[in-house]
Every structure is written in structure tokens, then in C-alpha cells.
Design a protein around this motif. Structure first.
Motif: not given
Length: 872
Positions: A314-323
Motif C-alpha cells: 500500500t502507498i502511504k502519503l503523509t502530510a508534513v506541513k501546510p502547502g
């Protein structure tokens, strides 16, 4: 799944076999022809939205160059030469070779023009033009008794044959890592195979006869189209653009672990929507029923905004900071780039957190729905947040950043605390869900022994009672950069020596093992990343004299001097070998006996062999290279036929003994050695060997519906036959699904037929279905908890955790060589020896890119395979 064209060569198939000019001017046939053209356009145009600007330019350039060719251009000679057969010239053109050449050139040019279309209108125009202008040539070549309906049926049959010729897995294996020209050649072979299989059927004997009559075949026609393409598109940009678009149109995206939840795909682009900082979303890429998520390349347009993890199915995309940024899944072949060779694009926007000023002492965060920054008014006393726990646990619904104003060293400061989205918090019995936010204390609960000055005391959590977190939590202590850090619980002081590689959740997650902590300086501030709450202290250490100490075997009051060139320390029964460049500056090393060992918890069925030694140095931090510790013993002290010997270090956070890396036992000379990157208490421990039972089990056939052709099919059948693991009630095995720590422990116990009464029962396994299996595994020295109370049974097992457990279960001899994976640095120190041992024994293998992905979650297929390979 809805059938769709798979390659650009199908366009040629449509054009040549189905949208050919009419063989008669009869009105009925004209209607039939128009219908065939409309059907072709409807089916082919599905790929056009997947062309990007660069693709359009490449195709337009090839079409323009093709249109500018005259009939006497030298390009045509190699293209038409194989088509000007003796049969063709004699039977169709009365031995007039020049006339035959002109007709074949016109026919080939018309077909190629159709293939270089970039939208439905252009395709329809080109097909209609072909019908109007090349009708006579077609009649001459193929006669007037082939109807458009027959040609259209042949096209449909060819499309239906393609999935039988090539599966998605075969397609991807054949094109990954290949150049664009090689990709075109591979796909060309598939199409020729499909056409020839259909032509071999009796119902298409007339069409086959027409081709044979003039000495032509589908292989010859497609090859000559390729020859022409090489002339007008020498770098295969146009052909590759159409091939990319076709494959893009075949890929479907689904939510993590649920192939019933298909994600809306707008011409290859997925709009992820708003993510909160710290939030992760998972996807699977399915190419005609095959999961290709881990076989494609992945790139985040801006890793500071969104990171990507494709270490599992499974591919996981993780948000780090706004943008905002774009994440690409792309074909990672020779010369490929994410921007040009993308297969799917994810448009991601990370949301700015809401900002709320809190004026009450306690704020309930359990109902929050968006990432939130809570600033507590400086007049609020005893600030806290509130969650809604169930059975002693609570989940943080969003990322929460709480900012508390307090007075530190006479100044007003802000102390931020960030808890990531989805963090599970575990508290003691009776915990109400309240988390006290950071407050400055005037005095520490206990003072570090080497403290010259205590600079800051911050208490957070639930008093002296431990709260633990499933994800690292960030605590910033203002103005304390460069200071040493400890935490205090129950009057016990524990140093925080680990330095986090970056001030990010991703780095902290990788660097912190179990329920530990780490620190990093950020500008003038000290940041602590931790998985538990208590009292944290920043302090200035006493200055240690650098006067010469004793030589080897001496030690003295300040220890033995070790420079950057390395050196050895010998004292009592131990020798410590420190390699060159393991330290950045001169240090002092001391070796002392631990006089009172009564409160040390020893592993089950074990005994001490010699003294417990505490080894320390006068400067904090881990070594840059592994240090070798060797401890001698008298052979009369232990029966090595009954006991396994190893050096262990005391993990004071969990109060457990952990084996050093790369253990080597020299029975002849009576000594044991191992490697480690830090100092603490060490002991040579003998653990009773388990009796090995060699029962022969004859595997029985199993019927699982989703493992045929899978790389682990044989291993799955083997372990299912041993009844160590089973499929699901729907007769599937789900080989690419992940596996938890509890599930892996159960399979190990069953596979190795382990039986031990008693065993460790953790707080979070007492009511768990796998309690007994985990207890047996713990009793056999195969598993450890994150702490004395927490095992994390439902956490996904990582590949390095799996390596440690399988090496222990199989009782493998420690490897003598290190691994050479590209991501060696990511292997945790405690797992390096096990990963090397499992690799050396061919139990665990790396990925094609020479990585081992130690923190990646293992799949059921991988788990089964390592167990089967490790079984005696």
C-alpha cells in the motif's frame, strides 16, 4: 473490469483492419462504414485524455513529418520493400512494380497518419479521410468481398485475446527498467501474438486468405509500421507517448486495503483533497487486477509538504506541513523521470490548522475534526486537554498543537506540544483522558548525578504515572539547545541520548524504537520527541577533567583515554575495542562492576556467567561506528551443549536485556563478543536451549483462489499444509496484505511447534486473542515488548522486527559479515545482526533497488516465506 485498449498498436489494428475504406459505394455499406468509424473513435479516444503537453508535441511532430514525405523520399524504400512481394505485384498490379509501390506507400502513409492522432475529432477526421481517399488502393489490395462488419468483428476478437496473451504482471515485468524503444518492441510482440491467434480461427479464414494471397501477414505489417515510425519518430517519443497513455488508462486507484472503494481518477490525476499535518492516506494501484504499487517509482514534488512510503503493498502519503504539491507514480526505467513518465499523479493539499485561543483550564479535543492549534491564555492555570478513552486508550482525532505560556528562568516563554493525528494514547487504570500540558516546575523530582546546573524542568502528562503514545510526540523546551536531557519517573533518572536525524515526525518515527525518546536542537531550542509523558529535565553537565587516566586494565578515577584514532580498554573480564573515527573527540571510558544485581530482571531459563559490568564514557551520544565488547568466561561455568551464550545490554527504559549485534562465541578460547553503538550495563548471559523436535509433516493440498502465479505460492501452500497459517473464509489468502506482530508470533509458534508453560503476559495482550501465542514466544526468547507492559500486538510487524524474531526462532548462528544494502543506515542497531544473519542464510532478501526496507511493514507472503526458509 471494463475492457479498454492496452497499447498504441491497437490503434493500428483499428485503422488497418476495421476503419479501412469501403469496398463498395452501396449505401448500406456506407452506413456500416460510418458506424465502424464511430465505434473505433469511441473505443480509442479513452486514451487521449491521458496525454500531457509533451506527449501532444511529440505526436504532432511525427504526424507533420509523415505528412511532408513525398512518394520518392528514400525513407520509403526500407518500409515498403518487404511488402512488395511477387504475389502482390503479379496478382494485383499486373507485374507493374512501380504502381504497386505507389499504392503501398499511400496505404502505409494513410495508416500511420491515423495512428498519430491526439484527440477524438482528429481521429475521426483522419479515419474519414482514409476512407474517402484510399478506397481504390484498399480494393486493389484486398478485393471487394471483405465487409466492414467482418473487419470490425476481427478487431473485437483481437482485443478480447490480448488479456490471454499478457497479464498485467507480465506486462510490467517486461517493461520495467527498459528503454522506451524496448518497451515499444515488447508491446508490439503482444499485439502480434493476439492477432495471429485470432487469425488462426476458422471464422477468419477468408481474411487470412486475403493476406496470404499477396504474401502479407500481421507480423509483417506491424514490423513495417515500426520501420516507418523509426524514420519519422527516431527517438520513439510519439509511440511511447501513446503507449504511456494506454497504460495510464488501465490503472485504477483504490483506497488502502479495500478494492471495493475506487478513487475518482480524472485523466490520471487523483485529487487527494485536504490533509491535516501528520495525517496519512493509503492507496493501491491496480493494473488489470494486479497490485503494482511497489513496482513503480514514487516521487513527491515537495517532500517538505508530503512524504511517500511504498515499502509495503500500500502507498502511504503523509502530510508534513501546510502547502500544495504533486506526488507521482512513474515508470522507473532507463532515462525515466517522474514528470515525463508518470502513470498516476496525486494532487495533494495540506491544510493550515485552525487556531483557537483557550481561556478555560481544560479543552476537549475528542470532537475536533480539523488540525488545530490551541493557544492557552497565559492566565490559565494548570492547562490540560481532554480525550474520551475506552478501556484505558484514546485516539487523537486530528493533529493537535497546544501552546502554553509559562515563566522559565524569569522570562515568559511559549512551550509547544504537538500530538500527531491518529496517535493512540494508553494510560493507567482509571485514566480519565485528561493530559496535563507542559508546565514549568521549580525543582526536579530527581537530579541527574552529573548535573552541574538544572536549567529547565517541564512536567507533562499525568503526573508521575506513565502515558504512552503510538506515535512520537513533539515537546519544545525554549532556549535549551545544547543542554543534556533526561526524564524522571518514580525517582529514577533516565538519560535521553539518542539524537533525532531531523525535526520531523517521519524522522522521529524511524529513529525512536519502542516507547523511547530522542532529542534535537532547533535554533536555540531543545526539541524532545517522545512516546511517553513524564517529567523532562534539561541540564548542564559537570565539567570532567581530561587529565590522563590509567592505561589498559587501569581505568583510574576518570577512566581510560580514547582518541579519534580508537583504542582498547581492558578491565575485569571485558575488553572494549573502539575503532578509529568512532568518536569525534577524545573521551574517557570507565568499566565498573555492578555490586547489587538483586533488582535486575533476568530472562527466563537463564543464568549470569560472570559479573554485570557498567561501562560509561564522559561524553554523551552514540558512537559513529559499532564498538566491539568481548567478555571472557571459564568453560566450567556453563555447559554450552545446554545453554546459548550471548552478551546482553540492559535497556533501562523497558527493564529488559537485549542481545548485542553480531554475537560471536569462541568456545575454544572461552570468550564471547558482540557489537553496539552505546554504553550501558552489560552481562554475559546463558539461556537454556529449547529441545528441537524433528517431526516430518507431509503437506496436504490446499485450494486458495488468489495465490495462483504469486511469487510465494509454493511457500504459502507449504505453511498452510503444516496448519501454521490459514486462508480466509472466502478461500482467499490475501498474500500482499500486511501482518501484525501478534499474527506473526502465532505463525512462528505454530510453525516451530513451540510449547512452553507460562510466559510473559503484557498489559495489552491480557485480553488479546493471541495472548497465549505471544506468551509462548516470549518464554522462548523470540519476542520482546516495547516496554515491560506493552507489546503492541496489533501493530504491523516491520521487516527488521521479523528478522530478529525469525533468527531467534531458528536459532541461527550470527553472521560474520555485514549487509551491503543501499539503506543499511536505516537498519536499527538492535536489528543489524539479525538482518545480516537472515540475509546470509538466504531467509530475507533485498528488493531490486538493493534496499531491504527495514522499517517497511512485512506482507503475509513475505512472512510465510521467511518462516518456510528458516524451518529445519
Amino acid at each position: 473490469m471494463k475492457s479498454r485498449p492496452i497499447t498504441w498498436l491497437m490503434i493500428i489494428a483499428f485503422a488497418f483492419l476495421c476503419m479501412s475504406p469501403l469496398v463498395s459505394a452501396a449505401p448500406a455499406l456506407a452506413t456500416d462504414s460510418d458506424y465502424a468509424i464511430e465505434q473505433a473513435v469511441a473505443k480509442i479516444q479513452v486514451i487521449y485524455p491521458y496525454l500531457d503537453a509533451g506527449d501532444h508535441q511529440a505526436i504532432d511532430a511525427a504526424r507533420t513529418k509523415l505528412g511532408n514525405l513525398s512518394t520518392d523520399d528514400p525513407i520509403w524504400s526500407p518500409v515498403i520493400a518487404p511488402l512488395i512481394t511477387e504475389k502482390l505485384v503479379k496478382e494485383k498490379f499486373g507485374n507493374n512494380k512501380s504502381e504497386a509501390e505507389d499504392a503501398v506507400i499511400a496505404f502505409a502513409q494513410g495508416i500511420a497518419t491515423i495512428s498519430y492522432s491526439t484527440d477524438a475529432d482528429q481521429l475521426q477526421t483522419n479515419l474519414t479521410s482514409f476512407k474517402d481517399f484510399y478506397k481504390g488502393d484498399f480494393q486493389t489490395l484486398f478485393g471487394d468481398d471483405i465487409s466492414v462488419k467482418e473487419l470490425y468483428d476481427f478487431m473485437v476478437a483481437t482485443r478480447e485475446e490480448l488479456p490471454k496473451v499478457v497479464t498485467a504482471a507480465t506486462l510490467y515485468n517486461d517493461i520495467k527498467g527498459q528503454s522506451n524503444a524496448e518497451v515499444i518492441e515488447v508491446i508490439s510482440g503482444y499485439t502480434k501474438d493476439a492477432m495471429n491467434k485470432v487469425l488462426a480461427e476458422s471464422e477468419y479464414s477468408k481474411l487470412r486468405g486475403k493476406l496470404t494471397a499477396i504474401g502479407w501477414s500481421t507480423d509483417l505489417l506491424i514490423q513495417q509500421q515500426q520501420t516507418l515510425a523509426q524514420s519519422v519518430d527516431p527517438y520513439f517519443k510519439a509511440e511511447y507517448a501513446l503507449a504511456k497513455a494506454a497504460v495510464r488508462s488501465q490503472i485504477d486507484v483504490y483506497e488502502e486495503g479495500d478494492t471495493s472503494k475506487k478513487i475518482e481518477n480524472s485523466n490520471g490525476t487523483i485529487n487527494v483533497g485536504l490533509l491535516e499535518k501528520g495525517e496519512s492516506v493509503g492507496y493501491q494501484l491496480i493494473l488489470r487486477n494486479v497490485n503494482v504499487s511497489t513496482f513503480v517509482g514514487w516521487k513527491s514534488g515537495n517532500a517538505d509538504i508530503v512524504t511517500v512510503d511504498n515499502s509495503t503493498s500500500t502507498i502511504k502519503l503523509t502530510a508534513v506541513k501546510p502547502g500544495e504539491t504533486t506526488v507521482y507514480a512513474y515508470r522507473s526505467g532507463e532515462g525515466c523521470t517522474a514528470e515525463n513518465d508518470w502513470l498516476v499523479r496525486f494532487q495533494v493539499k495540506v491544510n493550515e490548522p485552525d487556531k483557537i485561543t483557550v481561556t478555560e483550564p481544560e479543552y476537549d479535543v475528542s470532537e475536533l475534526t480539523e488540525s488545530t492549534e490551541l493557544t492557552f491564555d497565559e492566565n490559565v492555570n494548570n492547562p490540560a486537554i481532554k480525550l474520551a478513552p475506552k478501556s484505558g486508550q484514546a485516539v487523537v482525532p486530528v493533529e493537535v498543537k497546544a501552546i502554553v505560556t509559562d515563566t522559565l528562568n524569569g522570562e515568559k516563554v511559549q512551550i509547544p506540544l504537538t500530538i500527531p493525528f491518529g496517535t493512540t494514547i494508553t494510560g493507567p487504570a482509571g485514566w480519565t483522558g485528561t493530559i496535563n500540558l507542559p508546565t514549568v516546575k521549580s525543582e526536579p523530582a530527581a537530579t541527574p548525578a552529573n548535573a552541574e546546573k538544572v536549567n529547565a524542568v517541564i512536567e507533562v502528562g499525568f503526573g508521575d504515572t506513565e502515558l504512552t503514545f503510538s506515535k512520537p510526540v513533539r515537546l519544545l523546551i525554549p532556549g535549551q539547545a545544547g543542554k543534556k536531557a533526561v526524564y524522571v519517573r518514580g525517582g529514577k533518572v533516565v538519560a535521553i541520548d539518542k539524537t533525532i536525524s531531523a525535526d520531523t515526525l517521519e524522522a522521529a518515527t524511524k529513529d525512536i524504537t519502542g516507547y523511547g525518546d530522542g532529542k534535537i536542537d532547533v535554533n536555540n531550542d531543545l526539541v524532545i520527541w517522545t512516546k511517553h509523558f513524564t517529567q523532562f529535565i534539561a541540564y548542564t553537565a559537570k565539567t570532567v577533567s581530561d587529565s590522563p587516566g590509567g592505561g589498559p586494565g587501569g581505568g583510574g578515577s576518570t577512566g581510560t583515554t580514547i582518541t579519534t584514532k580508537g583504542g582498547s580498554v581492558e578491565k575485569y573480564s571485558a575488553t572494549i575495542d573502539i575503532p578509529a573515527n568512532a568518536v569525534a573527540k577524545t573521551i574517557k571510558v570507565k568499566v565498573e562492576k555492578v555490586r547489587d544485581t538483586s533488582d535486575l530482571t533476568m530472562p527466563q531459563k537463564s543464568k549470569l556467567v560472570g559479573d554485570v559490568l557498567e561501562i560509561t564514557k564522559n561524553k554523551s551520544g552514540s558512537f559513529k561506528k559499532p564498538v566491539t565488547i568481548t567478555i571472557k568466561y571459564r568453560q566450567s561455568q556453563v555447559d554450552t551443549d545446554k545453554y546459548d551464550l550471548a552478551i546482553y545490554w540492559l535497556n533501562e527504559k523497558t527493564d529488559t536485556w537485549e542481545k548485542l549485534d553480531n554475537i560471536k562465541v569462541d568456545l575454544k578460547n572461552g570468550k564471547v563478543s558482540g557489537e553496539i553503538d552505546h554504553f550501558t550495563k552489560f552481562a554475559l548471559i546463558a539461556i537454556e536451549k529449547e529441545e528441537i523436535i524433528d517431526d516430518v509433516v507431509t503437506p496436504t493440498p490446499v485450494v486458495l483462489t488468489d495465490i495462483a502465479g504469486h511469487w510465494a505460492e509454493a511457500n504459502i501452500k507449504n505453511l498452510v499444509a503444516l496448519e501454521a497459517i490459514a486462508g480466509y473464509p472466502d478461500k482467499t489468502f490475501k498474500p500482499d496484505n500486511t501482518i501484525t506482530r501478534a499474527e506473526f508470533a502465532k505463525v512462528l509458534v505454530e510453525a516451530f511447534e513451540l510449547e512452553t508453560a507460562g510466559g510473559k503476559v503484557f498489559n495489552d495482550t491480557a485480553n488479546h486473542w493471541a495472548k497465549d501465542y505471544i506468551a509462548v514466544a516470549a518464554a522462548n526468547g523470540i519476542v520482546n515488548g516495547y516496554s515491560d507492559t506493552q507489546f503492541g500486538p496489533d501493530d504491523l510487524i516491520t521487516r527488521e522486527q521479523m528478522a530478529v524474531m525469525i533468527v531467534k526462532a531458528a536459532k541461527l548462528t550470527a553472521a560474520t559479515d555485514e549487509t551491503a544494502f543501499a539503506d543499511n543506515a536505516k537498519i536499527s542497531a538492535w536489528a543489524k545482526g539479525a538482518v545480516a544473519t537472515a540475509t546470509q542464510n538466504n531467509i530475507i532478501k533485498g528488493y531490486p533497488d538493493n534496499t531491504v526496507k527495514p522499517q517497511g511493514s512485512a506482507t503475509r507472503a513475505e512472512a510465510v516465506t521467511v518462516i518456510v526458509l528458516a524451518l529445519p
